[in-house]
Write a protein that holds these residues in place. Sequence first.
Motif, short mmCIF file in Angstrom:
data_model
loop_
_atom_site.label_atom_id
_atom_site.label_comp_id
_atom_site.label_asym_id
_atom_site.label_seq_id
_atom_site.Cartn_x
_atom_site.Cartn_y
_atom_site.Cartn_z
N CYS A 71 59.00 -6.54 25.54
CA CYS A 71 57.65 -6.93 25.25
C CYS A 71 57.46 -8.27 24.67
N ARG A 124 59.27 -11.00 25.03
CA ARG A 124 59.52 -11.96 26.03
C ARG A 124 58.30 -12.02 27.15
N ASN A 125 57.56 -10.79 27.19
CA ASN A 125 56.50 -10.81 28.16
C ASN A 125 55.04 -10.41 27.51
N SER A 181 51.97 -10.86 27.99
CA SER A 181 50.90 -10.76 28.62
C SER A 181 51.24 -9.67 29.70
N VAL A 182 52.22 -9.01 29.84
CA VAL A 182 52.41 -7.68 30.77
C VAL A 182 52.05 -6.64 29.81
N ILE A 203 56.30 -1.87 31.49
CA ILE A 203 57.72 -2.28 30.96
C ILE A 203 58.39 -0.92 30.56
N ARG A 214 62.46 -9.93 31.70
CA ARG A 214 61.33 -10.56 32.43
C ARG A 214 60.61 -10.04 33.61
N TYR A 215 59.16 -9.92 33.26
CA TYR A 215 58.51 -9.36 34.07
C TYR A 215 57.27 -10.01 34.73
#
Length: 170
Positions: A103, A105-106, A108-109, A114, A169-170
């Motif tokens: 979360c 590292r991402n 905006s995802v 996730i 990473r997503y």
Amino acid sequence: MTLIVCGLAEVPGLIAARAPSHVITLLDAASMIPTPDGLSPDRHLKLSVNDIAEPTEGLILPSDDLVRRLLAFGRTWDETAPMIVHCWAGISRSSASAFVLACDRNPSVDERAIALTMRQAAKHAYPNRRIVALADDVLGRRGRMVEAVEAMGDYEYSGVGVPFDFAVRY
């Protein structure tokens, strides 16, 4: 790059087979392990914590400080080699920590995406709810991380966790 989520028993074999650059250990103080051979101490984060979500006398409750240390250490990882995240069984503390790192590292995802990816990777994953809730607050996710792990649904526990890879990473 990949986070490898596992239990303590799998750590030596995974280090030999996968050559991680970083290791996170989440164990109670009495079970804490030394830094594995071949790994620099500054690449091994040791977090003394019990797998609890509510205060329990004599046990170490996950704290805001633990989450901040986890996030700070995770940000030192350059993703050129895998990172091992482990607890005793590879089910709760380690899966929560891997979810938190992904979360972070991402930003905006969607957190639910996730979490559901974790569920697909590991039917036995059951992220520690307190670690997730603390990270949700630290990262300013307004409850979305907590809701995401709840959306994972029931877990399948067969008595032991199975190591699994989890994308960061997503």
